[in-house]
Motif scaffolding. Structure first.
Motif, mmCIF file in Angstrom:
data_model
loop_
_atom_site.group_PDB
_atom_site.id
_atom_site.type_symbol
_atom_site.label_atom_id
_atom_site.label_comp_id
_atom_site.label_asym_id
_atom_site.label_seq_id
_atom_site.Cartn_x
_atom_site.Cartn_y
_atom_site.Cartn_z
ATOM 1 N N ASP A 8 0.825 -1.198 0.000
ATOM 2 C CA ASP A 8 0.000 0.000 0.000
ATOM 3 C C ASP A 8 0.868 1.259 0.000
ATOM 4 N N ALA A 9 1.903 1.278 0.835
ATOM 5 C CA ALA A 9 2.794 2.436 0.880
ATOM 6 C C ALA A 9 3.544 2.603 -0.437
ATOM 7 N N ALA A 10 3.919 1.492 -1.061
ATOM 8 C CA ALA A 10 4.589 1.562 -2.364
ATOM 9 C C ALA A 10 3.657 2.153 -3.412
ATOM 10 N N GLY A 11 2.375 1.804 -3.354
ATOM 11 C CA GLY A 11 1.399 2.382 -4.270
ATOM 12 C C GLY A 11 1.268 3.878 -4.080
ATOM 13 N N ARG A 12 1.311 4.319 -2.845
ATOM 14 C CA ARG A 12 1.232 5.755 -2.556
ATOM 15 C C ARG A 12 2.491 6.469 -3.047
ATOM 16 N N LEU A 13 3.637 5.812 -2.865
ATOM 17 C CA LEU A 13 4.875 6.385 -3.379
ATOM 18 C C LEU A 13 4.807 6.526 -4.889
ATOM 19 N N ALA A 14 4.321 5.484 -5.561
ATOM 20 C CA ALA A 14 4.200 5.531 -7.023
ATOM 21 C C ALA A 14 3.285 6.668 -7.463
ATOM 22 N N GLN A 15 2.202 6.874 -6.738
ATOM 23 C CA GLN A 15 1.277 7.976 -7.050
ATOM 24 C C GLN A 15 1.986 9.320 -6.948
ATOM 25 N N THR A 16 2.778 9.498 -5.897
ATOM 26 C CA THR A 16 3.494 10.753 -5.701
ATOM 27 C C THR A 16 4.550 10.945 -6.780
ATOM 28 N N ILE A 17 5.238 9.875 -7.168
ATOM 29 C CA ILE A 17 6.232 9.958 -8.240
ATOM 30 C C ILE A 17 5.564 10.396 -9.541
ATOM 31 N N ARG A 18 4.435 9.782 -9.858
ATOM 32 C CA ARG A 18 3.715 10.162 -11.083
ATOM 33 C C ARG A 18 3.326 11.630 -11.058
ATOM 34 N N PHE A 19 2.910 12.102 -9.903
ATOM 35 C CA PHE A 19 2.432 13.483 -9.807
ATOM 36 C C PHE A 19 3.573 14.483 -9.980
ATOM 37 N N HIS A 20 4.703 14.246 -9.325
ATOM 38 C CA HIS A 20 5.780 15.239 -9.302
ATOM 39 C C HIS A 20 6.856 15.028 -10.360
ATOM 40 N N PHE A 21 7.084 13.776 -10.795
ATOM 41 C CA PHE A 21 8.274 13.498 -11.584
ATOM 42 C C PHE A 21 8.007 12.776 -12.898
ATOM 43 N N THR A 22 6.839 12.973 -13.476
ATOM 44 C CA THR A 22 6.574 12.397 -14.789
ATOM 45 C C THR A 22 7.596 12.919 -15.800
ATOM 46 N N ASN A 23 8.123 12.011 -16.611
ATOM 47 C CA ASN A 23 9.113 12.329 -17.658
ATOM 48 C C ASN A 23 10.484 12.719 -17.094
ATOM 49 N N LYS A 24 10.726 12.437 -15.818
ATOM 50 C CA LYS A 24 12.053 12.649 -15.238
ATOM 51 C C LYS A 24 12.817 11.330 -15.200
ATOM 52 N N LYS A 25 14.119 11.405 -15.343
ATOM 53 C CA LYS A 25 14.947 10.221 -15.150
ATOM 54 C C LYS A 25 15.060 9.963 -13.647
ATOM 55 N N ILE A 26 14.720 8.738 -13.230
ATOM 56 C CA ILE A 26 14.683 8.408 -11.805
ATOM 57 C C ILE A 26 15.546 7.179 -11.533
ATOM 58 N N VAL A 27 16.336 7.265 -10.475
ATOM 59 C CA VAL A 27 17.131 6.134 -9.995
ATOM 60 C C VAL A 27 16.656 5.796 -8.586
ATOM 61 N N TYR A 28 16.419 4.517 -8.338
ATOM 62 C CA TYR A 28 16.000 4.062 -7.013
ATOM 63 C C TYR A 28 17.173 3.482 -6.243
ATOM 64 N N ILE A 29 17.120 3.658 -4.914
ATOM 65 C CA ILE A 29 17.885 2.837 -3.975
ATOM 66 C C ILE A 29 16.844 2.101 -3.142
ATOM 67 N N MET A 30 16.906 0.776 -3.142
ATOM 68 C CA MET A 30 15.904 -0.028 -2.447
ATOM 69 C C MET A 30 16.554 -0.953 -1.426
ATOM 70 N N GLY A 31 15.933 -1.045 -0.259
ATOM 71 C CA GLY A 31 16.345 -1.999 0.760
ATOM 72 C C GLY A 31 15.116 -2.421 1.535
ATOM 73 N N VAL A 32 14.868 -3.714 1.639
ATOM 74 C CA VAL A 32 13.627 -4.189 2.272
ATOM 75 C C VAL A 32 13.910 -5.356 3.220
ATOM 76 N N LEU A 33 12.918 -5.674 4.030
ATOM 77 C CA LEU A 33 13.007 -6.819 4.930
ATOM 78 C C LEU A 33 12.391 -8.049 4.268
ATOM 79 N N LYS A 34 12.911 -9.213 4.598
ATOM 80 C CA LYS A 34 12.473 -10.425 3.913
ATOM 81 C C LYS A 34 11.067 -10.862 4.294
ATOM 82 N N ASP A 35 10.530 -10.335 5.422
ATOM 83 C CA ASP A 35 9.170 -10.722 5.798
ATOM 84 C C ASP A 35 8.113 -9.788 5.216
ATOM 85 N N LYS A 36 8.526 -8.869 4.344
ATOM 86 C CA LYS A 36 7.589 -8.007 3.632
ATOM 87 C C LYS A 36 7.298 -8.593 2.250
ATOM 88 N N GLU A 37 6.179 -8.212 1.665
ATOM 89 C CA GLU A 37 5.834 -8.684 0.317
ATOM 90 C C GLU A 37 6.610 -7.846 -0.708
#
Length: 447
Positions: free
Chosen positions: A320-349
């Motif tokens: 759900d939080a990832a979906g909200r992040l994606a919504q915010t990215i679409r709103f502010h940074f459409t057509n921008k080059k974006i690089v992610y840094i990702m780190g997650v826990l193994k008990d998350k989906e």
């Protein structure tokens, strides 16, 4: 007389207790708190449950209450920069000396339980009891209390003097502990309702709303849902956002992210209901709401660390939080080059987190968060490659930042997200180094 621990010994004790893991249930916390004199019974609470938005809503509500002149306790988890952030009074973390004193007292009673043949309390139970002791000692008028997991069997649910129950957005998370569908998860979270309290919720999925309404009827307590129709004149921004909610016009918040408007609305509705149903009406005014919202700060919630390129960190750690992040990215940074840094826990989906966000990135850098529950950078990279061809594994936060700058120009965007356990370290890198990166990707010292 409790043996007085040093701060170092305190943190070692907490670390050791944490190895037991999480166990839902109230029996142990009830015994522990009874041995401590039930400090929670001397306090009044705003109790917050939900999947996403709990922390931000807590920050808004507690800042507004502080603005109105109350002594306000905050109990939060997880923390980002310092363990001591877990216990705050009027936004100031507990001092190291005070933490050692409080934990020493709790440890004595926890050890006593073990000597009596009882099970040792979990670290969250120890922390919760310590929080109650600390907030009582500090004479808090009200404590804004965030559940750790779920609601009904969460250690925080030992409280009985709740004035206000607040429900942030409820979605799928911790399914192995809370239930396999939204209805089951909502039923667990609805368990924080208490006789005599008032309940406030953000707009929810229909099945969640049904559960909350049913529970409120059973408890004979009023429940109010924030109304989307009352939210108007929204102006989104990366540094300031504005909105009108009902009669409250031109409210301003500093937190970025399109979903932060929802969290602020929930806080506003919560304060309005405290005015209506509680004895705080004379002390809580519209001006307190306005000023409190405008002064609220909450780290790692679509937080901008630097510009040119934009470097943003966000604690999106479930679907759900990832979906909200994606919504915010679409709103502010459409057509921008974006690089992610990702780190997650193994008990998350984590595969669902990847599926929600991968399409907006040109390159994804994976890291291993500093947690026993961490998914390794390699394991995450393998999962990401199922969705995205451009993936790099980084051996450290510093390496991930360096690679991200090498891949971007000043007009681009870097977004670090996932587990809060590594975002504190990432932010510390910016604070400690005082560096500004050049276009070559090599650091330049800021003069």
């Amino acid at each position: 007389m409790a043996e007085q621990l040093t701060y170092k010994q305190t943190m070692e004790y907490i670390e050791q207790a944490g190895k037991k893991g999480s166990i839902l249930g109230l029996s142990q916390i009830e015994i522990l708190c009874k041995k401590l004199g039930n400090p929670q019974e001397a306090l009044s609470f705003v109790h917050i449950a939900g999947t996403n938005g709990k922390g931000s809503s807590l920050a808004y509500i507690s800042t507004i209450l502080k603005q109105a002149g109350f002594v306000v306790g905050r109990y939060i988890s997880p923390t980002i920069f310092s363990y001591r952030e877990r216990f705050q009074v009027n936004e100031k973390p507990i001092l190291a000396r005070e933490l050692a004193e409080i934990i020493s007292v709790v440890k004595e009673k926890a050890d006593e339980m073990v000597r009596e043949g009882l099970e040792a309390p979990t670290v969250f139970e120890i922390e919760t009891a310590a929080g109650f002791l600390y907030f009582k000692k500090k004479g808090c008028d009200i404590v804004v209390l965030e559940t750790g997991m779920g609601g009904d069997m969460d250690a925080t649910n030992i409280v009985k003097t709740t004035r206000l129950c607040v429900f942030a957005s409820i979605s799928m998370d911790h399914m192995n502990m809370l239930g396999k569908n939204l209805t089951e998860i909502a039923e667990k979270k609805a368990g924080i309702m208490k006789p005599g309290c008032v309940c406030v919720s953000i707009w929810q999925e229909p099945e969640v709303r049904t559960v909350l309404e049913k529970k409120a009827a059973e408890m004979n307590v009023p429940i109010v849902f924030a109304e989307k129709e009352k939210l108007t004149k929204v102006k989104y921004g990366l540094e300031k956002q504005k909105f009108t909610y009902g009669e409250l016009k031109n409210l301003e918040i500093l937190l970025a992210g399109t979903h932060q408007i929802d969290n602020a609305v929930l806080a506003v509705e919560a304060i309005l209901q405290l005015q209506k149903y509680g004895d705080l009406a004379k002390q809580l005014t519209y001006d307190h709401i306005r000023k409190g919202l405008g002064k609220t700060k909450w780290r790692a919630r679509f937080e901008m660390l630097s510009k040119r390129p934009y470097f943003i960190m966000d604690g999106a750690h479930n679907e759900d939080a990832a979906g909200r992040l994606a919504q915010t990215i679409r709103f502010h940074f459409t057509n921008k080059k974006i690089v992610y840094i990702m780190g997650v826990l193994k008990d998350k989906e984590y595969e669902k987190i990847i599926a929600e966000t991968y399409a907006y990135a040109e390159h994804i850098i994976t890291i291993t968060p500093p947690s026993e529950r961490a998914l390794t950078a390699h394991e995450l990279a393998v999962a990401v490659k199922e969705y995205h061809p451009n993936v790099t594994e980084a051996a450290s936060i510093e390496e991930a930042i360096e690679v991200a700058y090498l891949l971007t120009e000043k007009e681009d965007v870097i977004i670090a997200f996932g587990s809060l356990s590594y975002l504190g370290g990432l932010a510390h890198h910016f604070i400690k180094s005082g560096e500004r990166h050049g276009r070559s990707g090599k650091s330049k010292t800021r003069h």
